[in-house]
Design a protein around this motif. Structure first.
Motif, mmCIF file in Angstrom:
data_model
loop_
_atom_site.group_PDB
_atom_site.id
_atom_site.type_symbol
_atom_site.label_atom_id
_atom_site.label_comp_id
_atom_site.label_asym_id
_atom_site.label_seq_id
_atom_site.Cartn_x
_atom_site.Cartn_y
_atom_site.Cartn_z
ATOM 1 N N GLN A 1 79.940 -10.776 -40.077
ATOM 2 C CA GLN A 1 78.602 -10.315 -40.429
ATOM 3 C C GLN A 1 78.673 -9.244 -41.521
ATOM 4 O OE1 GLN A 1 76.508 -9.133 -36.822
ATOM 5 N NE2 GLN A 1 77.439 -10.811 -35.698
ATOM 6 N N VAL A 2 79.625 -8.335 -41.380
ATOM 7 C CA VAL A 2 79.797 -7.272 -42.372
ATOM 8 C C VAL A 2 80.179 -7.862 -43.725
ATOM 9 C CG1 VAL A 2 81.164 -5.244 -43.017
ATOM 10 C CG2 VAL A 2 80.421 -5.553 -40.640
ATOM 11 N N THR A 3 81.069 -8.841 -43.709
ATOM 12 C CA THR A 3 81.516 -9.477 -44.951
ATOM 13 C C THR A 3 80.360 -10.184 -45.653
ATOM 14 O OG1 THR A 3 83.750 -9.801 -44.072
ATOM 15 C CG2 THR A 3 83.099 -11.171 -45.950
ATOM 16 N N ARG A 4 79.575 -10.931 -44.900
ATOM 17 C CA ARG A 4 78.425 -11.623 -45.505
ATOM 18 C C ARG A 4 77.429 -10.624 -46.083
ATOM 19 N NH1 ARG A 4 78.544 -14.860 -40.780
ATOM 20 N NH2 ARG A 4 76.621 -13.876 -40.029
ATOM 21 N N ALA A 5 77.174 -9.550 -45.367
ATOM 22 C CA ALA A 5 76.242 -8.533 -45.853
ATOM 23 C C ALA A 5 76.749 -7.917 -47.150
ATOM 24 C CB ALA A 5 76.044 -7.455 -44.791
ATOM 25 N N ASN A 6 78.037 -7.577 -47.189
ATOM 26 C CA ASN A 6 78.633 -6.984 -48.390
ATOM 27 C C ASN A 6 78.502 -7.909 -49.594
ATOM 28 O OD1 ASN A 6 79.482 -4.513 -47.359
ATOM 29 N ND2 ASN A 6 81.435 -5.330 -46.648
ATOM 30 N N ARG A 7 78.814 -9.169 -49.398
ATOM 31 C CA ARG A 7 78.766 -10.124 -50.506
ATOM 32 C C ARG A 7 77.341 -10.341 -50.994
ATOM 33 N NH1 ARG A 7 83.127 -14.467 -48.011
ATOM 34 N NH2 ARG A 7 85.007 -13.293 -48.570
ATOM 35 N N HIS A 8 76.400 -10.344 -50.058
ATOM 36 C CA HIS A 8 75.006 -10.509 -50.479
ATOM 37 C C HIS A 8 74.542 -9.316 -51.302
ATOM 38 C CE1 HIS A 8 70.825 -11.633 -50.564
ATOM 39 N NE2 HIS A 8 70.506 -10.477 -50.022
ATOM 40 N N ILE A 9 74.873 -8.114 -50.874
ATOM 41 C CA ILE A 9 74.460 -6.925 -51.634
ATOM 42 C C ILE A 9 75.103 -6.926 -53.011
ATOM 43 C CG2 ILE A 9 74.536 -4.402 -51.709
ATOM 44 C CD1 ILE A 9 74.426 -4.444 -48.631
ATOM 45 N N GLU A 10 76.374 -7.292 -53.081
ATOM 46 C CA GLU A 10 77.052 -7.382 -54.376
ATOM 47 C C GLU A 10 76.366 -8.403 -55.284
ATOM 48 O OE1 GLU A 10 81.026 -8.323 -53.254
ATOM 49 O OE2 GLU A 10 81.466 -6.280 -52.547
ATOM 50 N N TRP A 11 75.953 -9.531 -54.691
ATOM 51 C CA TRP A 11 75.240 -10.560 -55.455
ATOM 52 C C TRP A 11 73.905 -10.020 -55.966
ATOM 53 C CZ3 TRP A 11 70.579 -13.149 -54.210
ATOM 54 C CH2 TRP A 11 70.267 -14.246 -55.034
ATOM 55 N N PHE B 1 70.173 -8.103 -60.204
ATOM 56 C CA PHE B 1 68.962 -7.294 -60.347
ATOM 57 C C PHE B 1 69.333 -5.845 -60.639
ATOM 58 C CE2 PHE B 1 68.101 -10.799 -57.422
ATOM 59 C CZ PHE B 1 66.992 -11.397 -58.019
ATOM 60 N N ASN B 2 68.620 -5.232 -61.574
ATOM 61 C CA ASN B 2 68.998 -3.905 -62.054
ATOM 62 C C ASN B 2 68.646 -2.754 -61.112
ATOM 63 O OD1 ASN B 2 70.011 -4.966 -64.482
ATOM 64 N ND2 ASN B 2 67.981 -4.929 -65.439
ATOM 65 N N ALA B 3 67.608 -2.923 -60.304
ATOM 66 C CA ALA B 3 67.097 -1.786 -59.529
ATOM 67 C C ALA B 3 67.571 -1.773 -58.076
ATOM 68 C CB ALA B 3 65.568 -1.776 -59.575
ATOM 69 N N VAL B 4 68.703 -2.433 -57.814
ATOM 70 C CA VAL B 4 69.217 -2.520 -56.447
ATOM 71 C C VAL B 4 70.337 -1.497 -56.241
ATOM 72 C CG1 VAL B 4 70.333 -3.985 -54.728
ATOM 73 C CG2 VAL B 4 68.650 -4.968 -56.312
ATOM 74 N N GLN B 5 70.228 -0.764 -55.144
ATOM 75 C CA GLN B 5 71.282 0.172 -54.755
ATOM 76 C C GLN B 5 71.687 -0.112 -53.320
ATOM 77 O OE1 GLN B 5 69.300 3.985 -55.651
ATOM 78 N NE2 GLN B 5 70.813 4.248 -57.274
ATOM 79 N N ARG B 6 72.849 0.410 -52.937
ATOM 80 C CA ARG B 6 73.328 0.197 -51.580
ATOM 81 C C ARG B 6 73.688 1.524 -50.937
ATOM 82 N NH1 ARG B 6 78.555 -3.428 -52.090
ATOM 83 N NH2 ARG B 6 78.224 -3.557 -49.836
ATOM 84 N N GLN B 7 73.591 1.557 -49.621
ATOM 85 C CA GLN B 7 73.977 2.743 -48.863
ATOM 86 C C GLN B 7 74.508 2.295 -47.512
ATOM 87 O OE1 GLN B 7 73.705 6.328 -49.631
ATOM 88 N NE2 GLN B 7 75.109 6.203 -47.883
ATOM 89 N N LYS B 8 75.696 2.744 -47.178
ATOM 90 C CA LYS B 8 76.258 2.435 -45.866
ATOM 91 C C LYS B 8 76.060 3.620 -44.937
ATOM 92 C CE LYS B 8 80.352 0.712 -43.453
ATOM 93 N NZ LYS B 8 81.725 0.185 -43.581
ATOM 94 N N VAL B 9 75.552 3.341 -43.748
ATOM 95 C CA VAL B 9 75.377 4.357 -42.717
ATOM 96 C C VAL B 9 76.119 3.864 -41.477
ATOM 97 C CG1 VAL B 9 73.741 5.671 -41.336
ATOM 98 C CG2 VAL B 9 73.104 4.947 -43.641
ATOM 99 N N ASN C 1 73.649 -16.870 -51.109
ATOM 100 C CA ASN C 1 75.013 -17.330 -50.848
ATOM 101 C C ASN C 1 75.047 -18.395 -49.759
ATOM 102 O OD1 ASN C 1 75.877 -15.467 -52.731
ATOM 103 N ND2 ASN C 1 76.510 -13.950 -51.222
ATOM 104 N N GLN C 2 75.800 -19.442 -50.010
ATOM 105 C CA GLN C 2 75.859 -20.566 -49.081
ATOM 106 C C GLN C 2 76.412 -20.172 -47.724
ATOM 107 O OE1 GLN C 2 74.463 -23.452 -50.243
ATOM 108 N NE2 GLN C 2 74.503 -24.128 -48.098
ATOM 109 N N GLU C 3 77.326 -19.192 -47.682
ATOM 110 C CA GLU C 3 77.904 -18.786 -46.400
ATOM 111 C C GLU C 3 76.843 -18.179 -45.489
ATOM 112 O OE1 GLU C 3 80.833 -15.708 -46.755
ATOM 113 O OE2 GLU C 3 79.675 -14.565 -48.225
ATOM 114 N N ILE C 4 75.823 -17.561 -46.081
ATOM 115 C CA ILE C 4 74.723 -17.014 -45.285
ATOM 116 C C ILE C 4 73.830 -18.145 -44.796
ATOM 117 C CG2 ILE C 4 72.598 -15.639 -45.416
ATOM 118 C CD1 ILE C 4 74.054 -13.693 -47.206
ATOM 119 N N ILE C 5 73.557 -19.092 -45.672
ATOM 120 C CA ILE C 5 72.722 -20.242 -45.297
ATOM 121 C C ILE C 5 73.379 -21.048 -44.184
ATOM 122 C CG2 ILE C 5 71.763 -22.424 -46.146
ATOM 123 C CD1 ILE C 5 71.396 -21.073 -48.866
#
Length: 262
Positions: free
Chosen positions: A63-73, A78-86, A181-185
């Protein structure tokens, strides 16, 4: 469904709502699942700010891997996307340790699963208030208005719900059109609240296509007597959950005081 036009409609709705609310953008929790992937992509397409929160609590590695890859994608497209890990695992563990012990630990599994969702909601609203963002919900129609498969004041605690009028099958259609991403689908839907590999279907006892069918049958006024075998089982599952979870789907009851008493 006119998929491309639906996408355009939701994106325009999101942007207009945020502008009217005088908010700069959106914050959303990214789980690695289809609903958060679609919702976050729709938010990103508005061109407004999007903060993607990763909030693991004893989360499965896949789940963590899929989330990471989606955020990277998202960030690469898209220019206005940021990430934050809590990292909420130690927070969750400390809270559990503060609660009184119970004789049978299994008795509180569901309560603790919902506690995870409520910790994440608290985190989302912290950043929303800090940055002037709206919390975007990820619930779809069969979850939100069919079986109530979400946590009250957890993932149900949001400012707006972009995909809540879409069936799960329609969410998948939009995901394909958006290039998610196909892995999420391909991943089996899961709420990720249990720290193991159980899926939504494992918990509910029916698949989303089955639940969509049952929801349609219920809307048409069908009853249990109209079905047999597996269809009867699925319809009963749907009706039971729909009835049990009505408290999530209707407004909070207010005790109205008669005017003669005021």
């Amino acid at each position: 469904m006119q998929t491309e036009k639906v996408i355009e409609h939701i994106v325009n709705w999101l942007k207009e709502y945020a502008i009217n609310a005088k908010c700069k953008g959106f914050v959303i929790g990214i789980s690695g699942g289809i609903d958060s992937a679609v919702t976050s992509t729709l938010c990103a397409k508005t061109g407004l700010d999007l903060l993607c929160l990763e909030m693991p609590i004893h989360q499965g590695k896949n789940q963590v891997t899929r989330a990471n890859r989606h955020i990277e994608w998202l960030m690469s497209n898209f220019n206005a996307v940021q990430r934050q890990k809590v990292e909420l695992t130690p927070v969750f563990d400390s809270l559990v340790a503060a609660f009184p012990k119970v004789e049978n630990e299994e008795d509180r599994f569901l309560s603790l699963a919902n506690t995870r969702a409520r910790l994440r909601m608290t985190s989302l609203y912290y950043f929303a208030a800090l940055k002037g963002y709206l919390v975007a919900g990820t619930g779809n129609k069969v979850e939100d208005f069919g079986v109530g498969f979400y946590t009250k004041y957890g993932d149900g605690g949001v400012d707006l719900s972009p995909i809540a009028d879409l069936m799960k099958s329609e969410v998948y259609a939009i995901a394909n059109a958006l290039g998610v991403n196909q892995e999420i689908i391909n991943a089996a839907p899961t709420d990720g609240l249990w720290g193991d590999s159980r899926t939504d279907e494992d918990q509910i006892g029916a698949s989303y296509p089955e639940l969509e069918w049952a929801m349609q049958m219920d809307n048409e006024g069908k009853t249990t007597e109209d079905f047999s075998d597996r269809k009867k089982i699925v319809f009963n599952i749907y009706k039971k959950l729909n009835s049990t979870n009505q408290h999530k789907m209707i407004p909070i009851p207010v005790c109205e005081i008669p005017k003669v008493l005021k």
